[in-house]
Write a protein that holds these residues in place. Structure first.
Motif: not given
Length: 165
Positions: A68-72, A103-111, A124-136
């Motif tokens: 599930h992908v959502s925005m905050e 942007v949070v993707a919760s579920g079947d997510a891993d490194a 796509a030319g989208v700059g990511v300022r920070a990213a992480g993955v943990a607990d799916d």
């Protein structure tokens, strides 16, 4: 180290080339020329080593990930990591603190999924300022204006994540 081992090591240092070999979309002579600084051998010998290496690799396959992908909105730096949506190093990002979008993707997510998502966002030319993955879950921080595009790219990217070698 043998020429074949040098070629395999050089390819593994370039994930795009490894994926291309697995997908069967490589011009071996051009790839051999590309690797000339890392592999000691003539282009024909290196191309032969690449062909043999490609034959030993599993086929390039993808699998859909269910998430599930959502925005905050309003993500920004906070001094309280307990309130943070994402903490990377000494930087904690929490809702209501700034102008970034999470942007949070919760579920079947891993490194592996995160790596694929980051590659797709870069393309796509989208700059990511920070990213992480943990607990799916994958969490990305992007500029506010990039939030909707990021959601679309993440959803699409998760539909076809390459399976590992």
């Amino acid at each position: 180290m043998s020429l074949a081992e040098d070629a395999r090591d050089a390819v593994r240092r370039r994930p795009f080339l490894l994926a291309s070999l697995r997908a069967g979309v490589v011009n071996y002579t051009a790839a051999a020329r590309f690797l000339t600084d890392d592999v000691d051998g003539d282009a024909e010998s290196v191309a032969t080593a690449l062909r043999r290496f490609a034959d030993s690799l599993p086929d390039y396959e993808t699998a859909a990930r269910t998430a599930h992908v959502s925005m905050e909105s309003g993500l920004g730096e906070t001094d309280d990591p307990d309130d943070a949506l994402l903490v990377v190093g000494g930087t904690a990002l929490a809702p209501g603190e700034g102008s970034l979008t999470g942007v949070v993707a919760s579920g079947d997510a891993d490194a592996s999924a995160l790596a694929h998502v980051l590659g797709r966002l870069d393309a796509a030319g989208v700059g990511v300022r920070a990213a992480g993955v943990a607990d799916d879950a994958i969490v990305l921080a992007v500029e506010r204006r990039d939030g909707p595009d990021t959601v679309r790219v993440v959803e699409d990217a998760l539909d076809a994540v390459p399976e590992s070698e």
